[in-house]
Design a protein around this motif. Structure first.
Motif, PDB file in Angstrom:
ATOM      1  N   CYS A   1      -8.277  13.426   6.655  1.00  0.00           N
ATOM      2  CA  CYS A   1      -9.463  13.446   5.796  1.00  0.00           C
ATOM      3  C   CYS A   1     -10.530  12.484   6.333  1.00  0.00           C
ATOM      4  O   CYS A   1     -10.250  11.615   7.157  1.00  0.00           O
ATOM      5  CB  CYS A   1      -9.096  13.092   4.355  1.00  0.00           C
ATOM      6  SG  CYS A   1      -8.608  11.380   4.078  1.00  0.00           S
TER       7      CYS A   1
ATOM      8  N   MET B   1      -6.123  21.293   0.726  1.00  0.00           N
ATOM      9  CA  MET B   1      -5.330  20.783   1.820  1.00  0.00           C
ATOM     10  C   MET B   1      -4.923  19.346   1.503  1.00  0.00           C
ATOM     11  O   MET B   1      -5.603  18.653   0.772  1.00  0.00           O
ATOM     12  CB  MET B   1      -6.109  20.811   3.124  1.00  0.00           C
ATOM     13  CG  MET B   1      -6.602  22.171   3.533  1.00  0.00           C
ATOM     14  SD  MET B   1      -7.400  22.104   5.134  1.00  0.00           S
ATOM     15  CE  MET B   1      -6.024  22.601   6.127  1.00  0.00           C
ATOM     16  N   LYS B   2      -3.863  18.926   2.110  1.00  0.00           N
ATOM     17  CA  LYS B   2      -3.354  17.583   1.895  1.00  0.00           C
ATOM     18  C   LYS B   2      -3.469  16.783   3.195  1.00  0.00           C
ATOM     19  O   LYS B   2      -3.032  17.235   4.250  1.00  0.00           O
ATOM     20  CB  LYS B   2      -1.901  17.657   1.444  1.00  0.00           C
ATOM     21  CG  LYS B   2      -1.353  16.384   0.915  1.00  0.00           C
ATOM     22  CD  LYS B   2       0.036  16.633   0.341  1.00  0.00           C
ATOM     23  CE  LYS B   2       0.533  15.411  -0.387  1.00  0.00           C
ATOM     24  NZ  LYS B   2       1.825  15.659  -1.013  1.00  0.00           N
ATOM     25  N   CYS B   3      -4.062  15.588   3.099  1.00  0.00           N
ATOM     26  CA  CYS B   3      -4.197  14.728   4.278  1.00  0.00           C
ATOM     27  C   CYS B   3      -2.817  14.198   4.657  1.00  0.00           C
ATOM     28  O   CYS B   3      -2.124  13.606   3.827  1.00  0.00           O
ATOM     29  CB  CYS B   3      -5.144  13.569   3.985  1.00  0.00           C
ATOM     30  SG  CYS B   3      -5.280  12.395   5.348  1.00  0.00           S
ATOM     31  N   PRO B   4      -2.410  14.383   5.918  1.00  0.00           N
ATOM     32  CA  PRO B   4      -1.091  13.909   6.334  1.00  0.00           C
ATOM     33  C   PRO B   4      -0.991  12.383   6.413  1.00  0.00           C
ATOM     34  O   PRO B   4       0.102  11.834   6.392  1.00  0.00           O
ATOM     35  CB  PRO B   4      -0.893  14.525   7.719  1.00  0.00           C
ATOM     36  CG  PRO B   4      -2.247  14.880   8.190  1.00  0.00           C
ATOM     37  CD  PRO B   4      -3.091  15.115   6.973  1.00  0.00           C
TER      38      PRO B   4
ATOM     39  N   LEU C   1      -9.988  19.068   6.153  1.00  0.00           N
ATOM     40  CA  LEU C   1      -9.608  17.958   7.021  1.00  0.00           C
ATOM     41  C   LEU C   1     -10.545  18.010   8.223  1.00  0.00           C
ATOM     42  O   LEU C   1     -10.406  18.870   9.084  1.00  0.00           O
ATOM     43  CB  LEU C   1      -8.146  18.087   7.452  1.00  0.00           C
ATOM     44  CG  LEU C   1      -7.114  18.069   6.329  1.00  0.00           C
ATOM     45  CD1 LEU C   1      -5.730  18.368   6.864  1.00  0.00           C
ATOM     46  CD2 LEU C   1      -7.126  16.736   5.609  1.00  0.00           C
TER      47      LEU C   1
ATOM     48  N   CYS D   1      -2.823  10.006   4.227  1.00  0.00           N
ATOM     49  CA  CYS D   1      -2.840   9.346   2.919  1.00  0.00           C
ATOM     50  C   CYS D   1      -2.231  10.192   1.807  1.00  0.00           C
ATOM     51  O   CYS D   1      -1.927   9.685   0.733  1.00  0.00           O
ATOM     52  CB  CYS D   1      -4.263   8.953   2.527  1.00  0.00           C
ATOM     53  SG  CYS D   1      -5.360  10.358   2.199  1.00  0.00           S
ATOM     54  N   GLY D   2      -2.098  11.500   2.050  1.00  0.00           N
ATOM     55  CA  GLY D   2      -1.501  12.377   1.059  1.00  0.00           C
ATOM     56  C   GLY D   2      -2.459  12.886  -0.001  1.00  0.00           C
ATOM     57  O   GLY D   2      -2.067  13.612  -0.903  1.00  0.00           O
ATOM     58  N   LYS D   3      -3.734  12.515   0.119  1.00  0.00           N
ATOM     59  CA  LYS D   3      -4.725  12.930  -0.868  1.00  0.00           C
ATOM     60  C   LYS D   3      -5.103  14.399  -0.677  1.00  0.00           C
ATOM     61  O   LYS D   3      -5.201  14.883   0.452  1.00  0.00           O
ATOM     62  CB  LYS D   3      -5.965  12.052  -0.745  1.00  0.00           C
ATOM     63  CG  LYS D   3      -6.985  12.298  -1.809  1.00  0.00           C
ATOM     64  CD  LYS D   3      -8.221  11.393  -1.805  1.00  0.00           C
ATOM     65  CE  LYS D   3      -8.475  10.604  -0.594  1.00  0.00           C
ATOM     66  NZ  LYS D   3      -9.766   9.900  -0.609  1.00  0.00           N
ATOM     67  N   GLU D   4      -5.305  15.100  -1.777  1.00  0.00           N
ATOM     68  CA  GLU D   4      -5.764  16.488  -1.729  1.00  0.00           C
ATOM     69  C   GLU D   4      -7.266  16.505  -1.441  1.00  0.00           C
ATOM     70  O   GLU D   4      -8.041  15.832  -2.120  1.00  0.00           O
ATOM     71  CB  GLU D   4      -5.503  17.193  -3.064  1.00  0.00           C
ATOM     72  CG  GLU D   4      -4.051  17.528  -3.312  1.00  0.00           C
ATOM     73  CD  GLU D   4      -3.526  18.612  -2.388  1.00  0.00           C
ATOM     74  OE1 GLU D   4      -4.293  19.519  -2.017  1.00  0.00           O
ATOM     75  OE2 GLU D   4      -2.326  18.554  -2.055  1.00  0.00           O
ATOM     76  N   VAL D   5      -7.676  17.244  -0.417  1.00  0.00           N
ATOM     77  CA  VAL D   5      -9.078  17.359  -0.037  1.00  0.00           C
ATOM     78  C   VAL D   5      -9.390  18.820   0.257  1.00  0.00           C
ATOM     79  O   VAL D   5      -8.488  19.630   0.475  1.00  0.00           O
ATOM     80  CB  VAL D   5      -9.403  16.488   1.205  1.00  0.00           C
ATOM     81  CG1 VAL D   5      -9.291  15.010   0.887  1.00  0.00           C
ATOM     82  CG2 VAL D   5      -8.516  16.835   2.374  1.00  0.00           C
ATOM     83  N   LYS D   6     -10.684  19.150   0.259  1.00  0.00           N
ATOM     84  CA  LYS D   6     -11.094  20.522   0.554  1.00  0.00           C
ATOM     85  C   LYS D   6     -10.884  20.867   2.025  1.00  0.00           C
ATOM     86  O   LYS D   6     -10.454  21.959   2.362  1.00  0.00           O
ATOM     87  CB  LYS D   6     -12.563  20.727   0.193  1.00  0.00           C
ATOM     88  CG  LYS D   6     -12.827  20.707  -1.281  1.00  0.00           C
ATOM     89  CD  LYS D   6     -14.285  20.942  -1.568  1.00  0.00           C
ATOM     90  CE  LYS D   6     -14.551  20.864  -3.062  1.00  0.00           C
ATOM     91  NZ  LYS D   6     -15.959  21.085  -3.371  1.00  0.00           N
TER      92      LYS D   6
END
Length: 85
Positions: free
Chosen positions: A26, A1-4, A13, A6-11
């Motif tokens: 995130c 998933m992508k944090c809206p 949210l 910061c844009g970082k990819e995380v498992k």
């Protein structure tokens, strides 16, 4: 998933944004929003210490348990165990 935020990819949210109380973000962004609201500005040593713990995969209770055990204070360790188990 992508944090809206910061844009970082995380498992996952797991934090709810304080900005609109609707958007899931995130952990790091959620922590930053909370620290901003608490008045801990960028560059603060306390803020840096808190953010260093984010994303380690441990729960707040596990982090506190590790800190209590690191003191070597037998009473504190026993008290933590008795109150958190």
């Amino acid at each position: 998933m992508k944090c809206p935020r910061c844009g970082k990819e995380v498992k996952r949210l797991l934090a709810l944004s304080r900005a609109d109380n609707k958007t899931m973000i995130c952990d790091e962004c959620g922590t930053k929003e909370a620290l901003d609201d608490a008045g801990l500005t960028e560059g603060s040593s306390v803020r840096k210490s808190i953010l260093a713990c984010v994303g380690r995969g441990s729960t707040p209770q596990e982090r506190i348990r590790a800190k209590v055990q690191a003191t070597g204070n037998k009473w504190a360790v026993e008290n933590f165990r008795d109150t958190h188990n």
